[in-house]
Design a protein around this motif. Structure first.
Motif, PDB file in Angstrom:
ATOM      1  N   GLN A  66      66.480  41.884   3.487  1.00  0.00           N
ATOM      2  CA  GLN A  66      66.456  43.063   4.327  1.00  0.00           C
ATOM      3  C   GLN A  66      66.092  44.261   3.468  1.00  0.00           C
ATOM      4  OE1 GLN A  66      70.357  44.407   5.804  1.00  0.00           O
ATOM      5  NE2 GLN A  66      71.338  42.778   4.616  1.00  0.00           N
ATOM      6  N   ASN A  67      65.750  45.351   4.121  1.00  0.00           N
ATOM      7  CA  ASN A  67      65.384  46.565   3.396  1.00  0.00           C
ATOM      8  C   ASN A  67      66.637  47.281   2.909  1.00  0.00           C
ATOM      9  OD1 ASN A  67      62.594  46.226   3.823  1.00  0.00           O
ATOM     10  ND2 ASN A  67      62.744  47.171   5.855  1.00  0.00           N
ATOM     11  N   PRO A  68      66.568  47.891   1.718  1.00  0.00           N
ATOM     12  CA  PRO A  68      67.737  48.626   1.207  1.00  0.00           C
ATOM     13  C   PRO A  68      68.003  49.871   2.038  1.00  0.00           C
ATOM     14  CG  PRO A  68      65.843  48.852  -0.282  1.00  0.00           C
ATOM     15  CD  PRO A  68      65.455  47.860   0.769  1.00  0.00           C
ATOM     16  N   PRO A  69      69.275  50.294   2.180  1.00  0.00           N
ATOM     17  CA  PRO A  69      70.432  49.744   1.471  1.00  0.00           C
ATOM     18  C   PRO A  69      71.031  48.501   2.096  1.00  0.00           C
ATOM     19  CG  PRO A  69      71.114  51.591   2.814  1.00  0.00           C
ATOM     20  CD  PRO A  69      69.616  51.503   2.958  1.00  0.00           C
ATOM     21  N   GLY A  70      70.503  48.070   3.241  1.00  0.00           N
ATOM     22  CA  GLY A  70      71.002  46.863   3.878  1.00  0.00           C
ATOM     23  C   GLY A  70      72.219  47.114   4.741  1.00  0.00           C
ATOM     24  N   THR A  71      72.467  46.196   5.674  1.00  0.00           N
ATOM     25  CA  THR A  71      73.630  46.305   6.552  1.00  0.00           C
ATOM     26  C   THR A  71      74.418  45.000   6.542  1.00  0.00           C
ATOM     27  OG1 THR A  71      72.461  45.501   8.533  1.00  0.00           O
ATOM     28  CG2 THR A  71      72.381  47.882   8.073  1.00  0.00           C
ATOM     29  N   THR A  72      75.683  45.119   6.841  1.00  0.00           N
ATOM     30  CA  THR A  72      76.561  43.947   6.876  1.00  0.00           C
ATOM     31  C   THR A  72      76.159  42.994   7.990  1.00  0.00           C
ATOM     32  OG1 THR A  72      78.388  45.247   5.984  1.00  0.00           O
ATOM     33  CG2 THR A  72      78.957  43.221   7.143  1.00  0.00           C
ATOM     34  N   ALA A  73      75.837  43.540   9.167  1.00  0.00           N
ATOM     35  CA  ALA A  73      75.557  42.708  10.339  1.00  0.00           C
ATOM     36  C   ALA A  73      74.333  41.822  10.158  1.00  0.00           C
ATOM     37  CB  ALA A  73      75.377  43.591  11.571  1.00  0.00           C
ATOM     38  N   ALA A  74      73.427  42.214   9.264  1.00  0.00           N
ATOM     39  CA  ALA A  74      72.198  41.449   9.053  1.00  0.00           C
ATOM     40  C   ALA A  74      72.386  40.274   8.101  1.00  0.00           C
ATOM     41  CB  ALA A  74      71.097  42.364   8.537  1.00  0.00           C
ATOM     42  N   MET A  75      73.582  40.107   7.546  1.00  0.00           N
ATOM     43  CA  MET A  75      73.827  39.050   6.560  1.00  0.00           C
ATOM     44  C   MET A  75      74.354  37.776   7.228  1.00  0.00           C
ATOM     45  SD  MET A  75      75.645  41.328   3.567  1.00  0.00           S
ATOM     46  CE  MET A  75      75.659  39.964   2.376  1.00  0.00           C
ATOM     47  N   THR A  76      73.938  36.627   6.691  1.00  0.00           N
ATOM     48  CA  THR A  76      74.417  35.337   7.181  1.00  0.00           C
ATOM     49  C   THR A  76      74.900  34.503   6.005  1.00  0.00           C
ATOM     50  OG1 THR A  76      72.781  35.377   8.975  1.00  0.00           O
ATOM     51  CG2 THR A  76      73.839  33.273   8.481  1.00  0.00           C
ATOM     52  N   PRO A  77      76.214  34.227   5.916  1.00  0.00           N
ATOM     53  CA  PRO A  77      77.278  34.708   6.802  1.00  0.00           C
ATOM     54  C   PRO A  77      77.646  36.146   6.475  1.00  0.00           C
ATOM     55  CG  PRO A  77      78.227  33.456   5.007  1.00  0.00           C
ATOM     56  CD  PRO A  77      76.729  33.366   4.818  1.00  0.00           C
ATOM     57  N   GLU A  78      78.324  36.800   7.409  1.00  0.00           N
ATOM     58  CA  GLU A  78      78.809  38.147   7.118  1.00  0.00           C
ATOM     59  C   GLU A  78      79.909  38.076   6.063  1.00  0.00           C
ATOM     60  OE1 GLU A  78      79.815  40.974  10.041  1.00  0.00           O
ATOM     61  OE2 GLU A  78      78.196  40.434  11.416  1.00  0.00           O
ATOM     62  N   PRO A  79      79.950  39.046   5.156  1.00  0.00           N
ATOM     63  CA  PRO A  79      80.994  39.046   4.117  1.00  0.00           C
ATOM     64  C   PRO A  79      82.390  39.185   4.710  1.00  0.00           C
ATOM     65  CG  PRO A  79      79.213  40.575   3.575  1.00  0.00           C
ATOM     66  CD  PRO A  79      78.994  40.155   4.996  1.00  0.00           C
ATOM     67  N   ASP A  80      83.355  38.705   3.954  1.00  0.00           N
ATOM     68  CA  ASP A  80      84.769  38.857   4.304  1.00  0.00           C
ATOM     69  C   ASP A  80      85.316  40.079   3.574  1.00  0.00           C
ATOM     70  OD1 ASP A  80      87.479  38.653   4.813  1.00  0.00           O
ATOM     71  OD2 ASP A  80      87.783  36.937   3.454  1.00  0.00           O
ATOM     72  N   HIS A  81      85.756  41.081   4.327  1.00  0.00           N
ATOM     73  CA  HIS A  81      86.314  42.302   3.746  1.00  0.00           C
ATOM     74  C   HIS A  81      87.828  42.374   3.889  1.00  0.00           C
ATOM     75  CE1 HIS A  81      82.183  43.214   5.223  1.00  0.00           C
ATOM     76  NE2 HIS A  81      82.056  43.752   4.032  1.00  0.00           N
ATOM     77  N   GLY A  82      88.429  41.292   4.328  1.00  0.00           N
ATOM     78  CA  GLY A  82      89.870  41.292   4.564  1.00  0.00           C
ATOM     79  C   GLY A  82      90.239  41.804   5.943  1.00  0.00           C
ATOM     80  N   GLU A  83      89.242  41.920   6.831  1.00  0.00           N
ATOM     81  CA  GLU A  83      89.511  42.424   8.177  1.00  0.00           C
ATOM     82  C   GLU A  83      90.623  41.656   8.877  1.00  0.00           C
ATOM     83  OE1 GLU A  83      84.874  42.429   7.814  1.00  0.00           O
ATOM     84  OE2 GLU A  83      86.569  41.277   7.039  1.00  0.00           O
ATOM     85  N   ASN A  84      90.604  40.346   8.697  1.00  0.00           N
ATOM     86  CA  ASN A  84      91.553  39.487   9.413  1.00  0.00           C
ATOM     87  C   ASN A  84      92.649  38.920   8.526  1.00  0.00           C
ATOM     88  OD1 ASN A  84      89.989  39.675  11.857  1.00  0.00           O
ATOM     89  ND2 ASN A  84      88.538  38.244  10.920  1.00  0.00           N
ATOM     90  N   SER A  85      92.672  39.352   7.255  1.00  0.00           N
ATOM     91  CA  SER A  85      93.619  38.722   6.337  1.00  0.00           C
ATOM     92  C   SER A  85      94.510  39.690   5.570  1.00  0.00           C
ATOM     93  CB  SER A  85      92.855  37.851   5.327  1.00  0.00           C
ATOM     94  OG  SER A  85      91.927  38.622   4.589  1.00  0.00           O
ATOM     95  N   TRP A  86      94.043  40.926   5.330  1.00  0.00           N
ATOM     96  CA  TRP A  86      94.859  41.815   4.489  1.00  0.00           C
ATOM     97  C   TRP A  86      96.054  42.345   5.268  1.00  0.00           C
ATOM     98  CZ3 TRP A  86      94.321  42.549  -0.677  1.00  0.00           C
ATOM     99  CH2 TRP A  86      95.242  43.439  -1.263  1.00  0.00           C
ATOM    100  N   VAL A  87      97.227  42.084   4.738  1.00  0.00           N
ATOM    101  CA  VAL A  87      98.468  42.568   5.349  1.00  0.00           C
ATOM    102  C   VAL A  87      99.091  43.583   4.398  1.00  0.00           C
ATOM    103  CG1 VAL A  87     100.757  41.958   6.202  1.00  0.00           C
ATOM    104  CG2 VAL A  87      98.825  40.380   6.544  1.00  0.00           C
ATOM    105  N   GLY A  88      99.251  44.814   4.849  1.00  0.00           N
ATOM    106  CA  GLY A  88      99.797  45.863   4.006  1.00  0.00           C
ATOM    107  C   GLY A  88     101.298  45.753   3.799  1.00  0.00           C
ATOM    108  N   ARG A  89     101.742  46.269   2.643  1.00  0.00           N
ATOM    109  CA  ARG A  89     103.179  46.279   2.310  1.00  0.00           C
ATOM    110  C   ARG A  89     103.610  47.671   1.854  1.00  0.00           C
ATOM    111  NH1 ARG A  89     104.024  42.612  -2.166  1.00  0.00           N
ATOM    112  NH2 ARG A  89     101.792  42.458  -2.514  1.00  0.00           N
ATOM    113  N   ASN A  90     102.900  48.685   2.341  1.00  0.00           N
ATOM    114  CA  ASN A  90     103.230  50.090   2.054  1.00  0.00           C
ATOM    115  C   ASN A  90     103.193  50.421   0.565  1.00  0.00           C
ATOM    116  OD1 ASN A  90     103.704  50.780   4.808  1.00  0.00           O
ATOM    117  ND2 ASN A  90     105.696  49.775   4.675  1.00  0.00           N
TER     118      ASN A  90
END
Length: 303
Positions: A27-51
């Motif tokens: 893809q052309n720079p700077p690139g987007t996350t949605a255009a990647m296969t597979p999309e990267p894991d940023h901890g959206e569904n896994s990071w649990v905060g502990r304050n």
């Protein structure tokens, strides 16, 4: 039940991250996350905060995607008030970063569009963030760029590419950091993002590797300068991490092999940097850690 059975049932296992062997893509720079296969894991569904960062005011440059997005998600879920900067072409990804943050832990996220290669805008970014957050406690210098589509190595490097890479990775970091020191007090933390390239450079990334080596030295030097002020300075050195920077700057044919040369045999995901970032930002856990480079390289050595 044996002791081994108990250990295996209670062990906190790492997620099953994919790769190597991603399909060829570009893809052309700077690139987007949605255009990647597979999309990267940023901890959206896994990071649990502990304050662990409750009430901390943090600026993350380049927080729109990749390592910056993963850091922003983790910081906010740990209770931090986060500001992320991005280029105008990255605003969509930056807004998505803030949407992904669950602020139940008391954190928040704001987006600031700027170009840190411009001195006036780099300094205004810090001023605007400090004004919006009521101060600044943590600075993560993550914004960076590279260009790796160079079959002839140095002969393919243009002056404009060199200015872009040094302007973003090195000069921009210097400017933002210098301005941040007007607001940071004892207990503050500065985290620079360097790279395995600073220690084991690839020939086609000659300018990028040079900036990351300089940032490693900058980290050690600044830690000595700011130690008497109670401000800690450290760096994280990622290895091959699956981010839009890869698919938008590297040759498409190199993607299937990306990360295969690590002892763990795969590329890292942005989420796998978040723990290092939270640790270095946390004054309780890293109170005596300054002037160090923490490698997150899949086993590739930095010494």
């Amino acid at each position: 039940m044996t002791g081994l059975d108990t250990f295996e049932k209670n062990t906190n296992r790492a997620p099953n991250h994919p790769g190597p062997g991603f399909r060829e893509q570009t893809q052309n720079p700077p690139g987007t996350t949605a255009a990647m296969t597979p999309e990267p894991d940023h901890g959206e569904n896994s990071w649990v905060g502990r304050n662990r960062l409750e009430g901390v005011r943090a600026l993350i440059t380049g927080g729109d995607s990749g390592i910056g997005r993963a850091t922003a998600i983790a910081f906010a879920r740990e209770g931090a008030h986060v500001a992320i900067s991005c280029l105008s072409s990255e605003l969509e990804d930056a807004r998505r970063t803030c949407e992904l943050i669950d602020v139940d832990g008391g954190g928040s996220c704001r987006v600031f569009e700027t170009d840190i290669r411009d001195e006036k805008r780099a300094r205004e970014l810090v001023d605007d963030v400090a004004s919006a957050l009521g101060g600044l406690d943590v600075l993560v210098n993550n914004a960076g760029t590279q260009w790796g589509r160079r079959p002839n190595g140095l002969e393919d490097v243009t002056a404009d590419q060199m200015r872009d890479v040094f302007g973003t990775n090195l000069i921009g970091t210097f400017l933002v950091t210098q301005q941040a020191l007007k607001y940071m007090k004892s207990g503050g933390s500065i985290i620079n993002v360097t790279s395995i390239q600073a220690y084991d450079p690839s020939g086609n990334l000659i300018d990028y590797a040079a900036t990351k080596a300089a940032l490693t030295n900058f980290t050690a030097n600044l830690a000595q300068q700011l130690g008497p002020r109670g401000i800690r300075v450290n760096a994280v050195a990622p290895g091959p991490i699956w981010t839009p920077l890869i698919t938008s700057t590297m040759p498409a044919e190199s993607i299937p092999e990306f990360g295969r040369n690590t002892p763990l045999g795969r590329p890292g995901q942005p989420s796998e940097l978040a723990g290092a970032m939270v640790f270095l930002a946390n004054n309780a856990e890293a109170s005596y850690v300054s002037g160090t480079v923490l490698a997150v390289t899949g086993g590739r050595p930095i010494f």
